[in-house]
Each structure stands twice: as C-alpha cells, then as structure tokens.
Design a protein around this motif. Structure first.
Motif, PDB file in Angstrom:
ATOM      1  N   THR A 152       0.811  -1.224   0.000  1.00 38.14           N
ATOM      2  CA  THR A 152       0.000   0.000   0.000  1.00 38.14           C
ATOM      3  C   THR A 152       0.843   1.273   0.000  1.00 38.14           C
ATOM      4  O   THR A 152       0.308   2.360  -0.197  1.00 38.14           O
ATOM      5  CB  THR A 152      -0.911   0.039   1.237  1.00 38.14           C
ATOM      6  OG1 THR A 152      -0.086   0.126   2.417  1.00 38.14           O
ATOM      7  CG2 THR A 152      -1.778  -1.208   1.322  1.00 38.14           C
TER       8      THR A 152
ATOM      9  N   THR B  64      -4.120   3.527   6.626  1.00 41.61           N
ATOM     10  CA  THR B  64      -5.246   4.437   6.880  1.00 41.61           C
ATOM     11  C   THR B  64      -4.783   5.721   7.549  1.00 41.61           C
ATOM     12  O   THR B  64      -5.573   6.657   7.716  1.00 41.61           O
ATOM     13  CB  THR B  64      -6.315   3.780   7.769  1.00 41.61           C
ATOM     14  OG1 THR B  64      -5.785   3.621   9.111  1.00 41.61           O
ATOM     15  CG2 THR B  64      -6.731   2.419   7.232  1.00 41.61           C
TER      16      THR B  64
ATOM     17  N   CYS C 147      -4.861  -1.355  10.998  1.00 40.78           N
ATOM     18  CA  CYS C 147      -4.564  -1.675   9.603  1.00 40.78           C
ATOM     19  C   CYS C 147      -3.082  -1.392   9.370  1.00 40.78           C
ATOM     20  O   CYS C 147      -2.640  -0.250   9.490  1.00 40.78           O
ATOM     21  CB  CYS C 147      -5.421  -0.840   8.669  1.00 40.78           C
ATOM     22  SG  CYS C 147      -7.199  -1.132   8.834  1.00 40.78           S
TER      23      CYS C 147
ATOM     24  N   MET D 100      -7.854   1.267   3.379  1.00 43.20           N
ATOM     25  CA  MET D 100      -6.410   1.127   3.170  1.00 43.20           C
ATOM     26  C   MET D 100      -5.994   1.495   1.750  1.00 43.20           C
ATOM     27  O   MET D 100      -4.823   1.401   1.389  1.00 43.20           O
ATOM     28  CB  MET D 100      -5.979  -0.314   3.479  1.00 43.20           C
ATOM     29  CG  MET D 100      -6.104  -0.690   4.945  1.00 43.20           C
ATOM     30  SD  MET D 100      -5.947  -2.480   5.261  1.00 43.20           S
ATOM     31  CE  MET D 100      -4.171  -2.707   5.124  1.00 43.20           C
TER      32      MET D 100
END
Length: 362
Positions: free
Chosen positions: A173, A179, A193, A240
């Motif tokens: 990510t 997040t 997360c 996310m």
C-alpha cells in the motif's frame, strides 16, 4: 498434442507447498497464465481432483522464478495464490512460506550456482518489491534437505533456510499504517490496519467474543464470526486504499490475545476465508510489528521489549513462530528488518500437463 507439458519442481516451502516454475516456461500475459495455473492446480473442485493442488489454500500456491533484472537481487520470485474451488488466481499478495523454497528451487533449476557450505540467494518478491536474503544449506556444493531444524506445522526436521526480510514496510500500500491511524473502528470493532510484508487488518480476539486460543476447526466452524470478520475486512481494505477486496485474499485478517504458552503474544491468522493451519511468514512479520508498536490493538496484551533487535514469539494454532525484529522506536515504531527460520524440501519434479485448449505452449 492434446496436452501441454510444463517443467516444474514440486516443493514444500515452510508450511505450504506447490509447484515452482521457471517463469520463461509459462505464458507471459496474466490472463492466459491464470488459466494455465487454474488447470494445473485443478481449481474448481474441493479436492483439486483434476490437478496437483492439495484441496487447501496452503497447497494451491505457485512460485515462478527467473534471473533478476534488479541490481541487488539474484532471483525474481513471482507468486500466485490459486483458489481451491473458485477458479480464481490472485497475483497481488506474496507468500513467505513458499518463499522458503525459492532458494533451493532456484539452485535445482540451475538459476543459481551452489557454493560450498551456505549459498546466499538474494530474492526480489515481484508482487511486493520486498528484498529477502535466503541462506541455503549446500555442503560440498550440493543441496541439503535433511537437517535438525523443526518448524511448527511440519512433521520431523529438515535443513534450515534462514530468511532476512528487508524493504517490507508498505510493500503493498506504500505505508506502514495505510489508513494513517494506529486504530480504526469498523462495525464497532477496533482494528489496526498495517502493511508490513503483508497488508493486514488486526483485531483483538476478545472483541469478537473469542479467547484467541480456539483451534482451526473451531474457528472454521464459526460461520457467524467469519461473516462479521469479512464485513470488517472489506471496509478495512477500502480504507487502506486497496479498493474492492471481495475477490482478493488481501488484506489478510489477524487476531491477538495474551500469550498463554510462554510466547510474546497469541495469534490467529486468516487467509482470509478460512483459518491458516499455522502461521504465514509474511503475516508473522506484520503481527510482530503490530505487537511492538505502541498505540495499536496490541496494547495491554503483552510486555513490549524495549531493546532492538527483539525476538517476538507468536503463538499460533499448532505451535509458535519466532520473528527476530530489528527496529527503531524514537517518536514512532520503525522496522529495519525481520528474520525467520524456515525449512523446505523437494517433493517431486517433472512436467505438469494442461489441456492444449488452455495453452498450446511457446
């Protein structure tokens, strides 16, 4: 010819197993590649009766190897998770257990030359960009599979494969906390997360009315829990930045509880639609990082080590897994590297056949 034969080495890597291919022996485009892997593994039947899959998510995994174009790495490792029954292939995640066999398989395939004693193999995980140094036992310049190393979830002992993971923070990510928060709340459940080697949504078992010590069978039978967990996982994936993850195995889900067998913390890991029989190597790094990070859902569940590197012992459904974490803890937690000990064993080699109507070969 009504079938196409593809060379492969069949390996157990850690607590998973599957075919290891030379990437050059497979179709280049992902759509055709996906169909080939579905046919080879027999996805679409609970027993994978028409392929070489083992009827479980840990036995329908595929490694595809090639000499790396990266200046640092020796080998590019491209991973695919083939579903057991749905005829789906996910190229997004990686697998640290299957990665345990990449070094030996690369030597078996002639992609890396064996040294006398220990052969270091620098591996680039294509799916995530992570860099991993594998130390493979090669006494006398020959692969050794027998040894005294034992890992939970695998019977007996074998030669150790030491793995040192680097560059795994935000590998999927782009962020340690995708997040931006140490905790989020989805459907009334606090969740951390985190993206370290594997993007995960992590919660406390007690918040689901669980102890965190349930067996795999008990958890898999708890359909109400899985329905609630999946609803939270979908929301977490969206927040996310991963979009609609309803057909993706990532983010994975994890549960935490206080240790009860002398470890650092108790864990359960989900793949995500069933319970992992032991623990994923990538998931272990993320769970260990969550455990060490102040402010996460792990708060109050463990006594955090103050000095780095720290040995984090994760209790799981069939034993423990140890993660040696090198970190900095100044204003916030920062991971430098994570090391684990795994084993691997060659089970078979030869050719796996797929219908020519799926792929006629090169």
């Amino acid at each position: 010819m009504t079938q196409t034969g593809i060379p492969f080495v069949f390996m157990r890597g850690g607590t998973s197993r599957g075919p290891y291919f030379n990437r050059a022996d497979l179709p280049e485009d992902l759509d055709t590649l996906g169909r080939v892997l579905v046919a080879a593994l027999g996805s679409g039947h609970a027993l994978n009766i028409d392929g070489i899959g083992g009827g479980a998510a840990v036995t329908t995994k595929v490694a595809m190897l090639s000499r790396s174009s990266d200046d640092w790495a020796d080998i590019d490792y491209f991973f695919a998770q083939v579903s057991v029954e749905d005829g789906l292939v996910d190229f997004k995640p990686t697998c640290g257990n299957i990665l345990s066999g990449v070094g030996p398989a690369a030597i078996e395939m002639g992609l890396v030359a064996a040294a006398d004693g220990i052969t270091p193999v620098k591996i680039r995980a294509v799916n995530t960009g992570a860099q991993v140094l594998a130390q493979v036992q090669t006494p006398g310049g020959r692969l050794a599979y027998e040894g005294e190393a034992a890992i939970a979830g695998v019977p007996g002992t074998a030669a150790p494969v030491a793995l040192n993971f680097m560059g795994v923070v935000g590998s999927s990510t782009g962020a340690f906390l995708p997040t931006g928060n140490l905790r989020d709340v989805f459907d009334g459940i606090e969740v951390t997360c985190m993206d370290v080697a594997m993007p995960m949504a992590i919660a406390r078992a007690s918040d689901f009315g669980l102890t965190g010590y349930e067996s795999v069978a008990e958890l898999d039978a708890n359909k109400a829990f899985f329905a609630r967990m999946e609803a939270i996982r979908l929301q977490a994936g969206e927040k996310m930045g991963m979009g609609d993850v309803s057909k993706s195995v990532t983010p994975k889900f994890g549960l935490l509880a206080p240790a009860r067998d002398g470890g650092t913390i108790a864990t359960r890991y989900f793949m995500p639609w069933n319970t992992h029989p032991s623990m994923a190597v990538t998931g272990a790094q993320c769970l260990a990082s969550c455990a060490l990070t102040p402010g996460t859902v792990a708060d109050g569940l463990l006594a955090r080590p103050a000095e780095s590197p720290a040995q984090v012992v994760l209790e799981h459904a069939t034993g423990t897994i140890e993660v040696l974490v090198d970190f900095d803890l100044n204003n916030s937690f920062s991971l430098n590297s994570a090391g684990l000990l795994r084993t691997a064993r060659k089970l078979a080699d030869g050719r796996v056949y797929v219908p020519a109507s799926v792929w006629k070969g090169h």
